[in-house]
Design a protein around this motif. Structure first.
Motif, PDB file in Angstrom:
ATOM      1  N   TYR A 159      -2.827  45.518 -26.232  1.00 63.46           N
ATOM      2  CA  TYR A 159      -3.942  44.566 -26.297  1.00 63.46           C
ATOM      3  C   TYR A 159      -3.774  43.621 -25.114  1.00 63.46           C
ATOM      4  N   ASP A 160      -4.736  42.728 -24.929  1.00 65.17           N
ATOM      5  CA  ASP A 160      -4.661  41.780 -23.818  1.00 65.17           C
ATOM      6  C   ASP A 160      -3.628  40.694 -24.162  1.00 65.17           C
ATOM      7  N   LEU A 163      -4.233  36.927 -24.483  1.00 67.20           N
ATOM      8  CA  LEU A 163      -5.002  36.383 -25.602  1.00 67.20           C
ATOM      9  C   LEU A 163      -4.169  36.127 -26.852  1.00 67.20           C
ATOM     10  N   LEU A 164      -3.029  36.760 -26.937  1.00 71.01           N
ATOM     11  CA  LEU A 164      -2.186  36.636 -28.149  1.00 71.01           C
ATOM     12  C   LEU A 164      -0.720  36.656 -27.752  1.00 71.01           C
ATOM     13  N   GLN A 195      -8.565  45.851 -34.517  1.00 65.29           N
ATOM     14  CA  GLN A 195      -8.591  44.432 -34.182  1.00 65.29           C
ATOM     15  C   GLN A 195      -7.271  43.826 -34.626  1.00 65.29           C
ATOM     16  N   VAL A 199      -8.579  40.211 -31.805  1.00 65.95           N
ATOM     17  CA  VAL A 199      -8.490  40.727 -30.432  1.00 65.95           C
ATOM     18  C   VAL A 199      -8.490  42.264 -30.480  1.00 65.95           C
TER      19      VAL A 199
END
Ligand code: SAM
Length: 210
Positions: A159-160, A163-164, A195, A199
């Motif tokens: 994931y990006d 962002l997390l 998700q 995200v």
């Protein structure tokens, strides 16, 4: 992540990564490893994963390695398992069950001698639990201690990362390919979008042969 982080998590009793069901990818894709069925399966950073029970039910011996004594105690208590013999090891404490050995200590102390009988590895929430520098050490250590021909089923998450925060960390497919570049085979056998905390993320399952 440092050991203190994980000990504090187990002490808090909040272990969000713990699955209440057997992992679906494991059940669906384990046969792709083409094993006989009685091999010893190394489960690094095993926590109290129920997946170890499933692997045992398939006929495998299981070698789990986990930092937290509390995690292993809960695994035995919650699954009504009992140690059948004392475990004597220079670097680990833990439990010897009938077809399962659970080592309590640092995975990085696991040696080639400990893994002589290992024919397969199952990584769910292990490599993604580690920050980038430790992931390099983890992949290098696996390659240093496992017999040639050992097969690994690895459930990865992407994931990006801006962002997390992790864990679980995002591990790009390109990084997996770099970390295991010297292996005989790296294939993606399944992938799925999901998700994570709002995200967009992707789970990918790798089959890697050492
Ligand atoms: C995210 S959890 C995943 C547990 C398990 N694989 C599962 O699917 O439920 C990561 C586990 O690795 C353990 N751990 C972290 N660093 C470790 C190390 N160096 N050696 C052994 N275990 C470690 C932690 O205590 C934690 O239980």
């Amino acid at each position: 992540m440092q050991a203190d982080f994980w000990h504090a998590m187990w002490e808090s009793g909040v272990v969000g990564f713990q699955q209440t069901e057997i992992n679906g990818y494991l059940q669906q894709h384990w046969q792709r490893l083409g094993l006989q069925g009685d091999e010893t399966v190394l489960v690094p950073l095993c926590g109290k994963s129920l997946d170890m029970l499933w692997l045992g039910e398939q006929g495998h011996k299981v070698l789990g390695v986990e930092l937290s004594q509390k995690a292993l105690d809960e695994f035995l208590d919650e699954n009504k398992l009992r140690s059948v013999a004392p475990l004597v090891h220079a670097h680990f404490c833990g439990y010897r069950l009938s077809a399962m050995t659970l080592l309590c200590g640092d995975f990085f102390h696991l040696s080639a001698a400990d893994c002589e009988e290992v024919g397969a590895v199952y990584d769910r929430a292990a490599i993604v639990a580690l920050p980038p520098e430790m992931r390099k050490q983890y992949a290098a250590h696996l390659q240093a201690i496992l017999p040639a021909g050992t097969k690994l089923l690895l459930v990865n998450l992407e994931y990006d990362q801006s962002l997390l925060n992790g864990p679980p960390f995002s591990v790009p497919e390109s990084e997996i390919c770099t970390l295991f570049a010297d292996c005989a085979r790296i294939d993606v056998v399944a992938q799925q979008s999901l998700q994570r905390k709002g995200v967009a993320a992707q789970e990918k399952v790798f089959l890697i042969e050492f």
